[in-house]
Design an enzyme around this catalytic site. Structure first.
Site, PDB file in Angstrom:
ATOM      1  N   ILE A   1       0.837  -1.202   0.000  1.00 55.06           N
ATOM      2  CA  ILE A   1       0.000   0.000   0.000  1.00 55.06           C
ATOM      3  C   ILE A   1       0.870   1.249   0.000  1.00 55.06           C
ATOM      4  CG2 ILE A   1      -0.172  -0.013   2.535  1.00 55.06           C
ATOM      5  CD1 ILE A   1      -3.060   1.060   2.224  1.00 55.06           C
ATOM      6  N   CYS A   2       0.305   2.338  -0.528  1.00 54.40           N
ATOM      7  CA  CYS A   2       0.936   3.660  -0.475  1.00 54.40           C
ATOM      8  C   CYS A   2       2.190   3.700  -1.340  1.00 54.40           C
ATOM      9  CB  CYS A   2       1.198   4.034   0.990  1.00 54.40           C
ATOM     10  SG  CYS A   2       1.620   5.778   1.273  1.00 54.40           S
ATOM     11  N   ALA A   3       3.331   4.044  -0.776  1.00 52.85           N
ATOM     12  CA  ALA A   3       4.565   4.096  -1.551  1.00 52.85           C
ATOM     13  C   ALA A   3       5.120   2.714  -1.868  1.00 52.85           C
ATOM     14  CB  ALA A   3       5.622   4.902  -0.791  1.00 52.85           C
TER      15      ALA A   3
ATOM     16  N   TYR B   1       0.342   5.317  -3.908  1.00 54.67           N
ATOM     17  CA  TYR B   1       0.132   6.719  -3.557  1.00 54.67           C
ATOM     18  C   TYR B   1       0.378   7.575  -4.807  1.00 54.67           C
ATOM     19  CZ  TYR B   1      -0.089  10.846  -0.630  1.00 54.67           C
ATOM     20  OH  TYR B   1      -0.472  12.033  -0.072  1.00 54.67           O
TER      21      TYR B   1
ATOM     22  N   SER C   1      -2.856  -0.869  -2.905  1.00 53.79           N
ATOM     23  CA  SER C   1      -3.774   0.201  -2.527  1.00 53.79           C
ATOM     24  C   SER C   1      -3.015   1.516  -2.399  1.00 53.79           C
ATOM     25  CB  SER C   1      -4.488  -0.173  -1.226  1.00 53.79           C
ATOM     26  OG  SER C   1      -5.543   0.721  -0.953  1.00 53.79           O
TER      27      SER C   1
END
Length: 456
Positions: free
Chosen positions: A151-153, A173, A199
């Site tokens: 998720i994210c980075a 992200y 995500s």
């Protein structure tokens, strides 16, 4: 136990052999040891090991993303190992929350995991990327057709750099989308391609975690877990036929997201940087505590995390280990512009029973300063300390009957003058952003939410 659970050919045959059913030509006086074998097979299935999940963490990991995933998967029954990629189990996450891992990643290489999940945050994702032990474990997942997620980075910084997103659709992200080899699905909040789930950020972490539950356990378990979170908004699709919207954009089953009574200007009472106390205890709900701390720090508030136990380290309700900044006695004479209590049981009871915290809360109410609570704590702590008198409030559904005024309990967040309350883990983000709104204004709350990919 239902026979339909015995799905492997060998075990089905073992049960048939021991039961004497079927057309296997076995005599009725077969040896007792065959019955014993069958019983053992049934017991083995009944006691089947839970799904094994690895969640690596590092200095700079986004604490909300890590803790939400850990908490939600443990609620589903997964055996989650939190492993530090550093030499020590303790890490300081991106907003200063100190998490204590269960293990070191380099010690986890011989284990087989059903799922490996990488949280984001910077420079946390870079530290994950640079861990050879973690790279080897995650590559093993791909080679052996076992699930992995990020998720994210982390999808772009770690998985993409390891070549583990080749030929797969993914998201991350927004500021890292250019690093994805296939950005065609980057606008999606959660993307599942085969065994890989990705995500976008903190504001999508709950959906991400529930998608992982669905992947491991199926829809029925996911619905069960979601309901226990007091889900809504973005979680609606996991437990009802409502369309998928972000928090705050719908009225869940006709229930208001936020109600405010006796409107009072909080900002007029505090300096430009409000000082906030978040007390924690063994059994506190980790998602609620970490979301409040993280969001308020993102908004520029000074947040002190204080343990009401004899040690700085507490073990939260889903066994996440958090190290506080101070013991409650060390801050008992300090001035705080606001105090917010996480819920969780028996954490709320520990908060209620802390003499130091009782004194701090009584002084806060007497001096007309802001305080609030979420989940069990409005009923178990605030009501018990008689500082909800004449106030409308809400709480976790199982505790709403303990509130003296239940006229507003259906709302996900309730603000009455200088007192704020909320329902549970699934409303914690709304609760934290409502606090930002009251102290810093709607624009600040919207900006903070947008940076997390959350709708306020």
């Amino acid at each position: 136990m239902a026979v339909r659970a015995l799905v492997t050919p060998g075990l089905v045959r073992a049960v048939a052999l021991s039961s004497g059913r079927g057309h296997l030509g076995l005599s009725a006086d077969r040896p007792k040891r065959r019955r014993s074998c069958s019983s053992s097979c049934v017991r083995i299935i009944a006691m089947a090991s839970p799904k094994k999940v690895l969640v690596p963490v590092a200095d700079g990991t986004e604490e909300m993303e890590a803790v939400i995933v850990i908490d939600v998967l443990r609620r589903a029954g997964a055996h989650v190992t939190v492993a530090s990629v550093g030499q020590e189990p303790k890490v300081t996450a991106s907003r200063g929350v100190k998490l204590v891992a269960d293990a070191i990643v380099s010690e986890c290489g011989d284990e087989k995991y059903d799922l490996v999940v990488l949280p984001g945050g910077m420079p946390g994702a870079e530290h994950l990327r640079d861990s050879k032990a973690l790279e080897d474990i995650t590559r093993g997942q791909a080679q052996e057709q076992r699930a992995y997620a990020a998720i994210c980075a982390a999808p772009a910084v770690a998985l993409e750099s390891w070549g583990l997103l080749n030929g797969l659709k993914a998201t991350c992200y927004p500021s890292f989308v250019s690093k994805l080899s296939d950005p065609s699905s980057a606008e999606s909040r959660v993307v599942k391609d085969g065994l890989v789930v990705t995500s976008r950020g903190p504001g999508t972490a709950m959906e991400f975690a529930l998608t992982l539950v669905e992947q491991l356990y199926g829809k029925e378990k996911t619905q069960e877990v979601s309901k226990g979170l007091v889900g809504g908004g973005c979680l609606a699709r996991f437990f009802s036929e409502l369309p998928k919207f972000c928090f705050g954009q719908i009225l869940l089953e006709g229930k208001p997201t936020k109600l405010e009574f006796n409107q009072t200007a909080w900002a007029a009472k505090v300096p430009s940087k409000p000082q906030v106390l978040v007390p924690i205890a063994n059994g506190s709900e980790e998602m609620e505590a970490v979301i409040i701390i993280d969001v308020l720090r993102r908004a520029g508030m000074g947040v002190v995390v204080a343990s009401v136990e004899e040690t700085l380290q507490i073990v939260a309700s889903r066994k996440v280990k958090i190290e506080a900044d101070n013991l409650i006695g060390e801050v008992s004479s300090a001035h705080f512009d606001a105090i917010f209590l996480p819920g969780g049981m028996p954490g709320a009871e520990h908060l209620r029973d802390s003499k130091e915290l009782q004194s701090i809360l009584a002084r806060q109410a007497k001096d007309s300063r802001v305080y609030g609570a979420i989940c069990a704590s409005p009923a178990v702590v605030l009501e018990a300390n008689k500082i909800l008198a004449g106030k409308k409030a809400t709480a976790f559904p199982a505790f709403q009957s303990k509130l003296s005024d239940q006229s507003a309990v259906e709302a996900r967040v309730v603000i009455d003058g200088l007192v704020a309350t909320s329902q549970g883990p699934g409303t914690a983000m709304e609760f934290a952003l409502a606090i930002v709104d009251k102290f810093s204004g709607k624009d600040s709350a919207v900006k903070t939410a947008e940076a997390m990919l959350f709708s306020y």
